[in-house]
Design a protein around this motif. Structure first.
Motif, PDB file in Angstrom:
ATOM      1  N   LYS A   1       0.820  -1.208   0.000  1.00 63.51           N
ATOM      2  CA  LYS A   1       0.000   0.000   0.000  1.00 63.51           C
ATOM      3  C   LYS A   1       0.856   1.261   0.000  1.00 63.51           C
ATOM      4  O   LYS A   1       0.553   2.226  -0.699  1.00 63.51           O
ATOM      5  CB  LYS A   1      -0.909   0.033   1.237  1.00 63.51           C
ATOM      6  CG  LYS A   1      -2.153  -0.811   1.146  1.00 63.51           C
ATOM      7  CD  LYS A   1      -2.974  -0.624   2.420  1.00 63.51           C
ATOM      8  CE  LYS A   1      -4.229  -1.476   2.408  1.00 63.51           C
ATOM      9  NZ  LYS A   1      -5.029  -1.280   3.639  1.00 63.51           N
ATOM     10  N   HIS A   2       1.908   1.260   0.797  1.00 59.45           N
ATOM     11  CA  HIS A   2       2.616   2.504   1.087  1.00 59.45           C
ATOM     12  C   HIS A   2       3.992   2.633   0.458  1.00 59.45           C
ATOM     13  O   HIS A   2       4.614   3.692   0.565  1.00 59.45           O
ATOM     14  CB  HIS A   2       2.746   2.672   2.605  1.00 59.45           C
ATOM     15  CG  HIS A   2       1.428   2.729   3.309  1.00 59.45           C
ATOM     16  ND1 HIS A   2       0.851   1.635   3.898  1.00 59.45           N
ATOM     17  CD2 HIS A   2       0.551   3.753   3.488  1.00 59.45           C
ATOM     18  CE1 HIS A   2      -0.315   1.979   4.421  1.00 59.45           C
ATOM     19  NE2 HIS A   2      -0.514   3.246   4.189  1.00 59.45           N
ATOM     20  N   LYS A   3       4.495   1.578  -0.159  1.00 59.77           N
ATOM     21  CA  LYS A   3       5.811   1.652  -0.784  1.00 59.77           C
ATOM     22  C   LYS A   3       5.785   0.940  -2.140  1.00 59.77           C
ATOM     23  O   LYS A   3       4.967   0.060  -2.358  1.00 59.77           O
ATOM     24  CB  LYS A   3       6.879   1.001   0.110  1.00 59.77           C
ATOM     25  CG  LYS A   3       7.194   1.778   1.382  1.00 59.77           C
ATOM     26  CD  LYS A   3       8.283   1.094   2.168  1.00 59.77           C
ATOM     27  CE  LYS A   3       8.626   1.895   3.420  1.00 59.77           C
ATOM     28  NZ  LYS A   3       9.290   3.171   3.114  1.00 59.77           N
ATOM     29  N   MET A   4       6.732   1.304  -2.993  1.00 60.37           N
ATOM     30  CA  MET A   4       6.894   0.609  -4.261  1.00 60.37           C
ATOM     31  C   MET A   4       7.943  -0.486  -4.042  1.00 60.37           C
ATOM     32  O   MET A   4       9.147  -0.227  -4.054  1.00 60.37           O
ATOM     33  CB  MET A   4       7.350   1.583  -5.352  1.00 60.37           C
ATOM     34  CG  MET A   4       6.411   2.781  -5.545  1.00 60.37           C
ATOM     35  SD  MET A   4       4.709   2.294  -5.897  1.00 60.37           S
ATOM     36  CE  MET A   4       4.926   1.499  -7.479  1.00 60.37           C
ATOM     37  N   VAL A   5       7.477  -1.706  -3.785  1.00 63.56           N
ATOM     38  CA  VAL A   5       8.385  -2.815  -3.445  1.00 63.56           C
ATOM     39  C   VAL A   5       8.388  -3.893  -4.525  1.00 63.56           C
ATOM     40  O   VAL A   5       8.848  -5.003  -4.290  1.00 63.56           O
ATOM     41  CB  VAL A   5       8.001  -3.443  -2.078  1.00 63.56           C
ATOM     42  CG1 VAL A   5       8.171  -2.442  -0.957  1.00 63.56           C
ATOM     43  CG2 VAL A   5       6.574  -3.987  -2.110  1.00 63.56           C
ATOM     44  N   GLY A   6       7.883  -3.564  -5.695  1.00 61.26           N
ATOM     45  CA  GLY A   6       7.813  -4.560  -6.762  1.00 61.26           C
ATOM     46  C   GLY A   6       9.162  -5.132  -7.146  1.00 61.26           C
ATOM     47  O   GLY A   6       9.274  -6.310  -7.486  1.00 61.26           O
ATOM     48  N   GLN A   7      10.218  -4.293  -7.069  1.00 58.45           N
ATOM     49  CA  GLN A   7      11.549  -4.764  -7.474  1.00 58.45           C
ATOM     50  C   GLN A   7      12.079  -5.860  -6.565  1.00 58.45           C
ATOM     51  O   GLN A   7      12.965  -6.624  -6.951  1.00 58.45           O
ATOM     52  CB  GLN A   7      12.545  -3.597  -7.517  1.00 58.45           C
ATOM     53  CG  GLN A   7      12.862  -2.960  -6.162  1.00 58.45           C
ATOM     54  CD  GLN A   7      11.903  -1.841  -5.806  1.00 58.45           C
ATOM     55  OE1 GLN A   7      10.763  -1.823  -6.274  1.00 58.45           O
ATOM     56  NE2 GLN A   7      12.370  -0.903  -4.996  1.00 58.45           N
TER      57      GLN A   7
ATOM     58  N   LEU B   1      -1.469  -4.292  -8.814  1.00 61.05           N
ATOM     59  CA  LEU B   1      -1.363  -2.838  -8.910  1.00 61.05           C
ATOM     60  C   LEU B   1       0.095  -2.407  -9.073  1.00 61.05           C
ATOM     61  O   LEU B   1       0.386  -1.389  -9.702  1.00 61.05           O
ATOM     62  CB  LEU B   1      -1.969  -2.196  -7.656  1.00 61.05           C
ATOM     63  CG  LEU B   1      -2.374  -0.728  -7.742  1.00 61.05           C
ATOM     64  CD1 LEU B   1      -3.421  -0.522  -8.820  1.00 61.05           C
ATOM     65  CD2 LEU B   1      -2.898  -0.246  -6.404  1.00 61.05           C
ATOM     66  N   GLN B   2       1.030  -3.175  -8.508  1.00 58.94           N
ATOM     67  CA  GLN B   2       2.448  -2.846  -8.631  1.00 58.94           C
ATOM     68  C   GLN B   2       3.135  -3.589  -9.772  1.00 58.94           C
ATOM     69  O   GLN B   2       4.161  -3.148 -10.264  1.00 58.94           O
ATOM     70  CB  GLN B   2       3.167  -3.159  -7.308  1.00 58.94           C
ATOM     71  CG  GLN B   2       2.766  -2.242  -6.174  1.00 58.94           C
ATOM     72  CD  GLN B   2       3.914  -1.961  -5.202  1.00 58.94           C
ATOM     73  OE1 GLN B   2       5.080  -2.168  -5.514  1.00 58.94           O
ATOM     74  NE2 GLN B   2       3.574  -1.483  -4.032  1.00 58.94           N
ATOM     75  N   PHE B   3       2.572  -4.724 -10.204  1.00 54.51           N
ATOM     76  CA  PHE B   3       3.249  -5.532 -11.214  1.00 54.51           C
ATOM     77  C   PHE B   3       2.650  -5.401 -12.602  1.00 54.51           C
ATOM     78  O   PHE B   3       3.297  -5.708 -13.590  1.00 54.51           O
ATOM     79  CB  PHE B   3       3.256  -7.008 -10.795  1.00 54.51           C
ATOM     80  CG  PHE B   3       4.268  -7.305  -9.738  1.00 54.51           C
ATOM     81  CD1 PHE B   3       5.548  -7.702 -10.084  1.00 54.51           C
ATOM     82  CD2 PHE B   3       3.958  -7.159  -8.411  1.00 54.51           C
ATOM     83  CE1 PHE B   3       6.496  -7.954  -9.115  1.00 54.51           C
ATOM     84  CE2 PHE B   3       4.891  -7.409  -7.431  1.00 54.51           C
ATOM     85  CZ  PHE B   3       6.162  -7.809  -7.774  1.00 54.51           C
ATOM     86  N   GLY B   4       1.384  -4.990 -12.691  1.00 61.41           N
ATOM     87  CA  GLY B   4       0.776  -4.791 -14.000  1.00 61.41           C
ATOM     88  C   GLY B   4       0.803  -6.030 -14.867  1.00 61.41           C
ATOM     89  O   GLY B   4       0.422  -7.119 -14.443  1.00 61.41           O
TER      90      GLY B   4
ATOM     91  N   LEU C   1      -7.736  -3.849 -13.971  1.00 61.07           N
ATOM     92  CA  LEU C   1      -6.329  -3.489 -14.127  1.00 61.07           C
ATOM     93  C   LEU C   1      -5.631  -4.250 -15.244  1.00 61.07           C
ATOM     94  O   LEU C   1      -4.774  -3.690 -15.937  1.00 61.07           O
ATOM     95  CB  LEU C   1      -5.580  -3.748 -12.810  1.00 61.07           C
ATOM     96  CG  LEU C   1      -5.940  -2.859 -11.618  1.00 61.07           C
ATOM     97  CD1 LEU C   1      -5.239  -3.366 -10.364  1.00 61.07           C
ATOM     98  CD2 LEU C   1      -5.569  -1.412 -11.884  1.00 61.07           C
ATOM     99  N   LEU C   2      -5.983  -5.528 -15.429  1.00 54.06           N
ATOM    100  CA  LEU C   2      -5.153  -6.402 -16.249  1.00 54.06           C
ATOM    101  C   LEU C   2      -5.818  -7.001 -17.473  1.00 54.06           C
ATOM    102  O   LEU C   2      -5.129  -7.436 -18.395  1.00 54.06           O
ATOM    103  CB  LEU C   2      -4.612  -7.555 -15.386  1.00 54.06           C
ATOM    104  CG  LEU C   2      -3.807  -7.159 -14.151  1.00 54.06           C
ATOM    105  CD1 LEU C   2      -3.498  -8.384 -13.319  1.00 54.06           C
ATOM    106  CD2 LEU C   2      -2.527  -6.456 -14.565  1.00 54.06           C
TER     107      LEU C   2
END
Length: 420
Positions: A101-107, A144-147, A188-189
Motif C-alpha cells: 500500500k505505502h511503498k513501491m516494493v515490486g523490485q 497494482l504494482q506488477f501490471g 487493471l489487467l
C-alpha cells in the motif's frame, strides 16, 4: 425527459487536507468524516492524500530500515506465506499488504511472481475468515504494482473467486471482498472484453437475486468499475438490460451505501450513453430511473437519521442532475507538485476504488506507480529533482505579500462595518 446537450460542471478545488466519505467505496478502509451538507458521491476522501498523514505513518524519512533490510523483510514475509502456523501467515500477510500500500516494493518480488500467484490461489481456496480477507486484499494490491507481469492472475482467480462469490454458505464480508478483488484485477489487467462482460454478468446476477445489501453494493461497485472501460458500442444493450435492475434496487434499498452505489452506476451509465447516442435516453426505462432518483433527492423518511437524510438528498441531487443534463461534480486532487482532474463519473468511480484500497498510500502510487498514472493519464512519474521549491527569500516575500493583503482586507471590512 429533457436532453442535455452539454455537461454542466461545477469546479471544486480539493486540497491535501480535505476530508471526505468512505461510504461509497469497495474496500474497507479508515473511517472518514463527512459534513452533513456534503454529497457522498462527490465527497472524495482527499485525506488519503494528505502530506501530514503520510509523514506520520509511512514517510520514507521516518523509516529506519534500509533498502537492504526492506528487501530481506519482504523476502522473509513471502516465505512465511506458506508457513504451517496461522499466526505467522497472518503476520506475513499484514506486513506485505502494508508495504504494498505505502511503498513501491515490486523490485523486491521480481522473479517470485509465479510462486506468489500460486500461493494466493491455493490460500484463497483453502482459507476462510480473516486470513482469506487478507489474501484477497493482497491479490488486489499485487497486480497494482506488477501490471502486465502478473496478467495471468485474473484467469486463475476467476476459477477460485466465482464459486466463493456464488456460495451462500460463505460469509457476506468474504463474498463482497471476493467481488471487489475480482473486478479490480479484471479492470487493471484484462484486455479480453468478452471476459469483462462475463464478470459483469455475474455482478448483474447478484444484483437481481441476492438480498444481502453488502454483497449487492459490492457487485454494483465492481460492475460500475468494469463499465468504465467497456467499448462505447456495448453501452446501448447494457442500458436496456441494467437500468431496470438498478432502478429496482434503488426503490427497495434501505442501506445508504447501496443507494449511493446504484445512483453512481446510473450516472455513469447515462454519461456513457450520451457519448454513444443521446437519443437512447428517451426510452421508458430511463424515464422511470429519472423519476426514482428525483424522489430520493427530496425524500425525508423519519426512520433514518437526520445526517443520513441530508447526505442522501445532497448525493441524489447530483445524480438527478447527472441523469437529466450530464452534470459532473468535477474535482481537482493535488499531490506533490501535480494535480489530478476528476472530470467524469468514470474517473470519479475509478479514483474512489483506488483510494479506498490504498488509503494513505494513494499519494505514493499517484506519484510513482506507472500503472496508476496510466489509468489517470498523468504521464511518466515526475523526477524528484524536477520538482521546484521556492527559496527561503521567495517564501518570505510571498508570506509578506499575503499578510499585507489580509491586513488590507480586514481594514476594508472594518470600514464597511463602521458605515453600517
Amino acid at each position: 425527459m429533457p436532453k442535455g446537450k452539454g455537461k454542466k460542471k461545477q469546479k471544486e478545488k480539493t486540497t491535501d487536507d480535505g476530508a471526505g466519505s468512505g461510504a461509497v467505496l469497495m474496500f474497507s478502509g479508515p473511517s472518514q468524516i463527512v459534513d452533513d451538507t456534503d454529497s457522498i458521491c462527490s465527497s472524495i476522501p482527499d485525506s488519503v492524500l494528505s502530506d501530514e498523514i503520510v509523514s506520520e505513518g509511512f514517510d520514507d524519512s521516518a523509516d529506519s530500515s534500509s533498502d537492504t533490510e526492506l528487501q530481506f523483510q519482504v523476502s522473509e514475509a513471502l516465505d512465511n506465506l506458506a508457513d504451517k502456523n496461522s499466526r505467522t501467515r497472518m503476520a506475513a500477510l499484514n506486513y506485505l499488504n502494508d508495504k504494498l500500500k505505502h511503498k513501491m516494493v515490486g523490485q523486491y518480488i521480481v522473479g517470485r511472481t509465479e510462486t506468489l500467484i500460486d500461493t494466493l490461489v491455493r490460500g484463497i481456496k483453502r482459507s476462510q475468515g480473516g486470513e482469506r480477507k487478507e489474501l484477497l486484499l493482497l491479490a488486489s494490491l499485487f497486480p497494482l504494482q506488477f501490471g502486465e507481469d502478473c496478467a495471468d492472475i485474473t484467469s486463475l482467480l476467476l476459477s477460485v473467486l466465482v464459486p466463493i462469490i456464488m456460495d451462500n454458505s460463505v460469509s457476506p464480508p468474504e463474498r463482497s471482498m471476493a467481488i471487489s478483488t475480482l473486478t479490480l484485477c479484471t479492470f487493471l489487467l484484462c484486455h479480453d472484453m468478452k471476459l469483462v462482460e462475463d464478470i459483469m454478468h455475474h455482478c448483474e446476477s447478484l444484483c437481481s437475486s441476492c438480498k444481502i445489501d453488502l454483497i449487492v453494493s459490492a457487485a454494483i461497485k465492481g460492475w460500475s468499475l468494469l463499465l468504465s472501460i467497456l467499448p462505447i458500442h456495448m453501452i446501448p444493450a447494457i442500458l436496456t438490460r441494467q437500468t431496470p435492475i438498478l432502478t429496482k434496487v434503488l426503490e427497495s434499498a434501505s442501506d445508504l451505501s447501496l443507494k449511493i452505489s446504484s445512483g453512481q452506476a446510473l450516472s455513469l451509465l447515462f454519461e456513457l450513453t450520451r457519448e454513444c447516442n443521446e437519443d437512447l435516453l428517451e426510452c421508458e426505462e430511463a424515464e422511470v430511473a429519472c423519476a426514482v432518483v428525483q424522489s430520493l433527492a427530496s425524500e425525508s423518511n423519519r426512520y433514518s437519521g437526520r445526517k443520513e437524510r441530508t447526505q442522501q438528498r445532497a448525493s441524489f441531487r447530483d445524480f438527478s442532475q447527472a441523469i437529466e443534463s450530464g452534470y459532473v461534480p468535477e474535482r481537482s486532487i493535488k499531490f506533490g507538485s501535480e494535480s489530478l482532474q476528476l472530470d467524469s463519473w468514470a474517473r470519479l468511480i475509478q479514483y474512489n476504488v483506488l483510494t479506498e484500497l490504498l488509503a494513505t498510500g494513494c499519494r505514493t502510487h499517484l506519484m510513482n506507480n506507472g500503472l496508476v498514472r496510466d489509468i489517470f493519464q498523468l504521464g511518466p512519474p515526475v523526477l524528484p529533482y524536477l520538482e521546484t521549491k521556492a527559496t527561503k527569500i521567495e517564501r518570505k516575500l510571498i508570506n509578506a505579500a499575503s499578510a499585507k493583503w489580509r491586513s488590507q482586507a480586514r481594514g476594508k471590512q472594518r470600514d464597511k462595518r463602521c458605515v453600517l
